[in-house]
Design an enzyme around this catalytic site. Structure first.
Site, PDB file in Angstrom:
ATOM      1  CG  ASP A  75     -63.105 -41.845  34.969  1.00 44.14           C
ATOM      2  OD1 ASP A  75     -62.577 -41.192  35.812  1.00 44.14           O
ATOM      3  OD2 ASP A  75     -64.408 -41.907  34.605  1.00 44.14           O
ATOM      4  CG  ASN A 144     -74.162 -40.665  28.834  1.00 47.38           C
ATOM      5  OD1 ASN A 144     -73.768 -40.825  29.929  1.00 47.38           O
ATOM      6  ND2 ASN A 144     -73.171 -40.945  27.947  1.00 47.38           N
ATOM      7  CG  HIS A 146     -70.921 -41.801  31.711  1.00 45.74           C
ATOM      8  ND1 HIS A 146     -70.576 -40.762  30.948  1.00 45.74           N
ATOM      9  CD2 HIS A 146     -70.933 -40.910  32.973  1.00 45.74           C
ATOM     10  CE1 HIS A 146     -70.079 -39.944  31.404  1.00 45.74           C
ATOM     11  NE2 HIS A 146     -70.317 -39.994  32.554  1.00 45.74           N
ATOM     12  CD  GLU A 151     -69.642 -42.303  27.724  1.00 45.12           C
ATOM     13  OE1 GLU A 151     -70.800 -42.116  28.423  1.00 45.12           O
ATOM     14  OE2 GLU A 151     -68.771 -41.108  27.249  1.00 45.12           O
TER      15      GLU A 151
HETATM   16  P1  PGA Z   1     -70.275 -34.721  37.121  1.00 40.85           P
HETATM   17  O1  PGA Z   1     -70.082 -35.658  36.066  1.00 40.85           O
HETATM   18  O2  PGA Z   1     -69.968 -35.131  38.380  1.00 40.85           O
HETATM   19  O3  PGA Z   1     -69.392 -33.516  36.872  1.00 40.85           O
HETATM   20  O4  PGA Z   1     -71.797 -34.251  36.780  1.00 40.85           O
HETATM   21  C1  PGA Z   1     -70.574 -37.114  36.680  1.00 40.85           C
HETATM   22  C2  PGA Z   1     -70.134 -38.137  35.898  1.00 40.85           C
HETATM   23  O5  PGA Z   1     -69.973 -38.256  34.355  1.00 40.85           O
HETATM   24  O6  PGA Z   1     -70.009 -39.429  36.454  1.00 40.85           O
END
Ligand code: PGA
Length: 249
Positions: A75, A144, A146, A151
């Site tokens: 992404d 959450n 994702h 999302e």
């Molecule tokens: P993070 O994000 O590694 O910064 O916790 C993980 C994600 O959002 O997939």
């Protein structure tokens, strides 16, 4: 380290972030050893930073060679320039690409500036297909649930698409910015369909704040409201999670 199987998922429970990073780097190293021209699906965020450091160390020690590797990132924020130091293009250069020998034309990240979003998403999907899809996909997980920037939603997105970031994601990512208002509101993300096409998936999680998402992913129903839950249906999925992230299992 302890390995268990739950709902079709192989779970490697490790002590802490360092052990998670080392174990993940070993799996990437093994993948590249078995197939020199592997297509790696790569993630950003805090979670894989340690893994990238370990891989850079292995590269310096001549333990792994990325010369023929092709990388596809999950992404990118939108709109954002690859020169912006908040972009994932910048993150990848800083944390990984400048330390190893993945060739420049083999580094793929969604284009955060292309105004024709539809065309650039389609081009990303076509490039992925032309490369034969991902051999080993590294994933983190949002609080959450994702994966990439897929999302919680009413349906699973198949291909690369533009996403409105969820309020929770904006709050979680605010720590990387001076002010929450600076967090981009949109992003481009590979779809759940593309992620599921990967031959192998390794999902990493560390820390108590990921425990509930991990529980719901492993033990809850498969639902687009928790995008990571679809991974229960993948044939080769390994979670490397530390004690805190595993604490609700
Ligand atoms: P993070 O994000 O590694 O910064 O916790 C993980 C994600 O959002 O997939």
């Amino acid at each position: 380290m302890k390995t268990i199987d739950m709902n079709n998922m192989k779970i490697i429970k490790v002590k802490n972030y360092e052990e998670m990073s080392q174990k993940a780097a070993k799996l990437v190293e093994a993948q590249v050893l078995v197939k020199r021209n592997s297509v790696l699906g790569l993630a950003t965020g805090s979670t894989p930073e340690g893994m990238y450091q370990e891989l850079a160390k292995k590269y310096r020690n001549d333990e792994v060679d990325f010369k023929d590797v092709v990388a596809f990132n999950l992404d990118e924020y939108y709109p954002i320039s690859a020169d912006n130091d908040q972009s994932y293009a910048h993150y990848m250069r800083e944390h990984f690409f400048q330390h190893v020998n993945i060739q420049e034309n083999n580094r793929n990240i969604p284009d955060g500036l292309n105004k024709d979003v539809q065309a650039s998403c389609r081009a990303y999907d076509r490039a992925l297909e032309a490369a034969g899809n991902v051999d080993l996909q590294i994933l983190g997980i949002g609080t959450n649930g994702h994966i990439g920037f897929n999302e919680p939603d009413e349906h699973f997105a198949v291909g690369t698409h533009l996403v409105d970031l969820n309020e929770k994601t904006i709050q979680d990512n605010a720590r990387f910015f001076e002010h929450i208002d600076e967090v981009p509101k949109q992003a481009l993300s590979m779809g759940v369909g593309s992620i599921m096409h990967a031959k192998k998936i390794v999902l990493l999680a560390s820390g108590k704040n990921k425990a509930e998402a991990i529980r719901a992913m492993v033990k809850g129903p498969v639902t687009p409201e928790l995008p990571a839950s679809i991974l229960q249906m993948h044939q080769d999925i390994t979670l490397i999670i530390d004690e805190e992230a595993a604490s609700e299992l």
